[in-house]
Design an enzyme around this catalytic site. Structure first.
Site, PDB file in Angstrom:
ATOM      1  N   LYS A  70       1.016  -1.430  -0.007  1.00 39.26           N
ATOM      2  CA  LYS A  70      -0.123   0.099   0.052  1.00 39.26           C
ATOM      3  C   LYS A  70       0.762   1.201  -0.060  1.00 39.26           C
ATOM      4  CE  LYS A  70      -4.066  -0.555   2.305  1.00 39.26           C
ATOM      5  NZ  LYS A  70      -5.870  -0.711   3.295  1.00 39.26           N
ATOM      6  N   ASP A 107     -10.338   3.756   1.826  1.00 33.26           N
ATOM      7  CA  ASP A 107     -10.088   3.218   3.396  1.00 33.26           C
ATOM      8  C   ASP A 107     -10.555   4.262   3.772  1.00 33.26           C
ATOM      9  OD1 ASP A 107      -8.832   0.994   2.730  1.00 33.26           O
ATOM     10  OD2 ASP A 107      -7.488   1.378   3.028  1.00 33.26           O
TER      11      ASP A 107
HETATM   12  P1  NDP Z   1      -0.812  -2.181  11.157  1.00 35.15           P
HETATM   13  O1  NDP Z   1      -0.248  -3.167  12.035  1.00 35.15           O
HETATM   14  O2  NDP Z   1      -0.763  -0.991  10.473  1.00 35.15           O
HETATM   15  O3  NDP Z   1      -1.545  -1.498  12.753  1.00 35.15           O
HETATM   16  C1  NDP Z   1      -1.890  -2.347  13.753  1.00 35.15           C
HETATM   17  C2  NDP Z   1      -2.530  -1.256  15.266  1.00 35.15           C
HETATM   18  O4  NDP Z   1      -2.472  -2.717  16.387  1.00 35.15           O
HETATM   19  C3  NDP Z   1      -1.114  -0.817  15.898  1.00 35.15           C
HETATM   20  O5  NDP Z   1      -1.346   0.460  16.540  1.00 35.15           O
HETATM   21  C4  NDP Z   1      -0.548  -1.605  17.388  1.00 35.15           C
HETATM   22  O6  NDP Z   1      -0.384  -0.667  17.902  1.00 35.15           O
HETATM   23  C5  NDP Z   1      -1.875  -2.133  17.714  1.00 35.15           C
HETATM   24  N1  NDP Z   1      -1.567  -3.086  18.333  1.00 35.15           N
HETATM   25  C6  NDP Z   1      -1.414  -4.683  17.611  1.00 35.15           C
HETATM   26  N2  NDP Z   1      -0.707  -5.332  18.935  1.00 35.15           N
HETATM   27  C7  NDP Z   1      -1.356  -4.892  20.516  1.00 35.15           C
HETATM   28  C8  NDP Z   1      -1.971  -4.531  21.369  1.00 35.15           C
HETATM   29  N3  NDP Z   1      -0.951  -6.345  21.670  1.00 35.15           N
HETATM   30  N4  NDP Z   1      -2.368  -4.267  22.498  1.00 35.15           N
HETATM   31  C9  NDP Z   1      -2.661  -2.880  21.269  1.00 35.15           C
HETATM   32  N5  NDP Z   1      -2.533  -2.733  20.820  1.00 35.15           N
HETATM   33  C10 NDP Z   1      -1.300  -3.593  19.845  1.00 35.15           C
HETATM   34  O7  NDP Z   1      -2.457  -2.930  11.448  1.00 35.15           O
HETATM   35  P2  NDP Z   1      -3.396  -2.195  10.537  1.00 35.15           P
HETATM   36  O8  NDP Z   1      -3.619  -0.841  10.607  1.00 35.15           O
HETATM   37  O9  NDP Z   1      -3.594  -2.412   8.915  1.00 35.15           O
HETATM   38  O10 NDP Z   1      -4.975  -3.444  10.972  1.00 35.15           O
HETATM   39  C11 NDP Z   1      -5.335  -3.051  12.136  1.00 35.15           C
HETATM   40  C12 NDP Z   1      -6.415  -3.870  11.840  1.00 35.15           C
HETATM   41  O11 NDP Z   1      -7.586  -3.252  11.370  1.00 35.15           O
HETATM   42  C13 NDP Z   1      -6.981  -5.118  11.667  1.00 35.15           C
HETATM   43  O12 NDP Z   1      -7.595  -5.356  11.954  1.00 35.15           O
HETATM   44  C14 NDP Z   1      -7.655  -5.109  10.273  1.00 35.15           C
HETATM   45  O13 NDP Z   1      -7.770  -6.530   9.803  1.00 35.15           O
HETATM   46  C15 NDP Z   1      -8.728  -3.899  10.111  1.00 35.15           C
HETATM   47  N6  NDP Z   1      -8.265  -3.035   9.020  1.00 35.15           N
HETATM   48  C16 NDP Z   1     -10.244  -3.432   8.485  1.00 35.15           C
HETATM   49  C17 NDP Z   1      -9.934  -2.452   7.631  1.00 35.15           C
HETATM   50  C18 NDP Z   1     -12.062  -2.467   6.469  1.00 35.15           C
HETATM   51  O14 NDP Z   1     -12.206  -2.503   5.216  1.00 35.15           O
HETATM   52  N7  NDP Z   1     -12.481  -2.802   7.354  1.00 35.15           N
HETATM   53  C19 NDP Z   1      -8.672  -1.688   6.491  1.00 35.15           C
HETATM   54  C20 NDP Z   1      -7.883  -1.817   6.915  1.00 35.15           C
HETATM   55  C21 NDP Z   1      -7.431  -2.674   7.960  1.00 35.15           C
HETATM   56  P3  NDP Z   1       1.938  -1.061  18.322  1.00 35.15           P
HETATM   57  O15 NDP Z   1       1.991   0.167  16.791  1.00 35.15           O
HETATM   58  O16 NDP Z   1       2.078  -0.402  19.718  1.00 35.15           O
HETATM   59  O17 NDP Z   1       2.461  -1.745  17.790  1.00 35.15           O
END
Ligand code: NDP
Length: 279
Positions: A70, A107
Site C-alpha cells: 500500500k 479506505d
Molecule cells: P497495523 O499493523 O498497521 O496496526 C496495528 C495496530 O494494532 C497498531 O496500532 C498496533 O500498536 C496495535 N496493536 C497490535 N497489538 C497490540 C496489543 N497487543 N495491544 C495494543 N495494541 C496493539 O494494522 P492495520 O492498521 O492495517 O490493521 C488493523 C486492523 O484493522 C486489522 O484487524 C485489519 O484487519 C483491520 N482493517 C480493516 C479494514 C476494513 O476495511 N474494515 C481496513 C484495514 C484494516 P503498535 O503500534 O504499538 O504496534
C-alpha cells in the site's frame, strides 16, 4: 473505458488468497450484467516494480492494492490523488484512458460511509472522538474524521511515538494521549473507534474498560473477522450502538468499481450475507 469490452480488474498483494475483494467485485459484475472479471494478483514485494507497470499492457482497468504494497505502490504511479498522498498509502489503481496509472485511497471514504449506513444522521462534530491504534487503518480513520469536521480526536496507541507522529503530522484536531489513559479517554465521547488488531480472530481481546463511555456513544471496530468483536459485544450489552468493520470493507470497494466499470454499485443485504458466510 467502454463497458462493452471485457473489464479486467483484481487485487494485488502478498498474499491475496484471504481477500474478500474478488467475491465483492465479481458479485457486482454479475449483478450489473457486465462482462468482466476480478482476479487475484499475488505479487511478491521484489516483483512489484515490474508487475504494476504491466497492468495497462495486460488490459487491466486497474486493481486494488493491499498489504504489503500500500505504501510502495505510490512511487510507481504516474499520478497520485491528493487523498492517497495525504494518507501516505493507496489501495486502488485506475488505468487512465492514455494508459497512465493513477493511485487512490478509498479506505477513509469506506469508513465514513459505514457509519452513515448504520446511522444516517451521524455527524463527525457531534462530540469528541477516541481512536485506539495508530497503524494503517488508523491513518485512514483519523484523516477522514478530521476531514468530516471532528473537533477533537484523542489518539492512543500502545507504542506512543506512533500516535504522537500522527498527531504531529495531521495537527489539530488530533491529540495524542498515553495508552494508559485509554479507559479515561472514553469520557464525553460521541464515537469510539478500535483500529488496533486486538479482538481480531486469533488475537487477544482489546484491554479496555468501558465504564466512562457515555451510553449514547457510537462504538465502531474496523475488524471484520470476527464480525462482532468482544468490544462490540460488550458495548452493545451496555446499550451503546455499534458498527462493525464489514461496512468499511464493502464501501471502500464502491468508488474503485465505479472507476473501472462505470457503475456506482450498491451494498445489498444479499452481498452482505454472501460475505458474512465466509467470515
Ligand atoms: P497495523 O499493523 O498497521 O496496526 C496495528 C495496530 O494494532 C497498531 O496500532 C498496533 O500498536 C496495535 N496493536 C497490535 N497489538 C497490540 C496489543 N497487543 N495491544 C495494543 N495494541 C496493539 O494494522 P492495520 O492498521 O492495517 O490493521 C488493523 C486492523 O484493522 C486489522 O484487524 C485489519 O484487519 C483491520 N482493517 C480493516 C479494514 C476494513 O476495511 N474494515 C481496513 C484495514 C484494516 P503498535 O503500534 O504499538 O504496534
Amino acid at each position: 473505458m467502454s463497458s462493452h469490452t471485457f473489464g479486467l480488474a483484481g487485487i494485488m498483494g502478498w498474499p491475496v488468497a484471504h481477500s474478500r475483494s474478488p467475491l465483492i467485485h465479481n458479485h457486482w459484475i454479475q449483478k450489473y450484467g457486465l462482462t468482466g472479471a476480478y482476479v487475484q494478483l499475488p505479487v511478491a514485494p521484489s516483483k512489484l516494480d515490474i508487475a504494476i507497470p504491466g497492468l495497462a499492457a495486460l488490459g487491466f482497468r486497474g486493481c486494488n492494492i493491499t498489504l504489503p504494497h500500500k505504501v510502495d505502490a505510490l512511487q510507481l504511479m504516474d499520478e497520485v490523488d491528493a487523498n492517497a498522498r495525504r494518507m501516505g498509502a493507496m489501495n486502488t489503481i485506475v488505468v487512465q484512458p492514455d494508459g497512465s496509472l493513477k493511485g487512490f485511497n478509498n479506505d477513509g471514504f469506506g469508513y465514513i460511509q459505514s457509519l452513515l449506513d448504520a446511522k444516517p444522521d451521524w455527524r463527525a462534530d457531534a462530540g469528541p472522538v477516541t481512536v485506539l491504534g495508530a497503524g494503517g487503518a488508523a491513518r485512514a480513520v483519523v484523516l477522514s474524521l478530521a476531514d468530516r469536521g471532528a473537533k477533537e480526536i484523542r489518539l492512543l496507541n500502545r507504542s506512543p511515538e506512533k500516535a504522537q507522529a500522527l498527531a504531529d503530522e495531521f495537527g489539530a484536531p488530533v491529540k495524542a494521549l498515553p495508552w494508559s489513559e485509554r479507559h479515561a479517554a472514553l469520557a464525553d465521547v460521541a464515537l469510539l473507534v478500535n483500529t488496533t488488531s486486538q479482538g481480531m480472530h486469533g488475537q487477544p481481546d482489546l484491554d479496555l474498560k468501558l465504564d466512562a463511555l457515555p451510553r449514547h456513544a457510537l462504538v465502531s471496530d474496523v475488524i471484520y473477522v470476527p464480525l462482532e468483536t468482544p468490544l462490540l459485544i460488550a458495548a452493545r450489552q451496555r446499550g451503546n450502538p455499534t458498527v462493525n468493520g464489514l461496512g468499511m470493507l464493502l464501501n471502500q470497494a464502491r468508488p474503485a468499481f465505479h472507476a473501472w466499470f462505470g457503475v456506482m454499485p450498491e451494498i445489498t443485504p444479499e452481498l452482505r450475507q454472501a460475505i458474512e458466510a465466509t467470515l
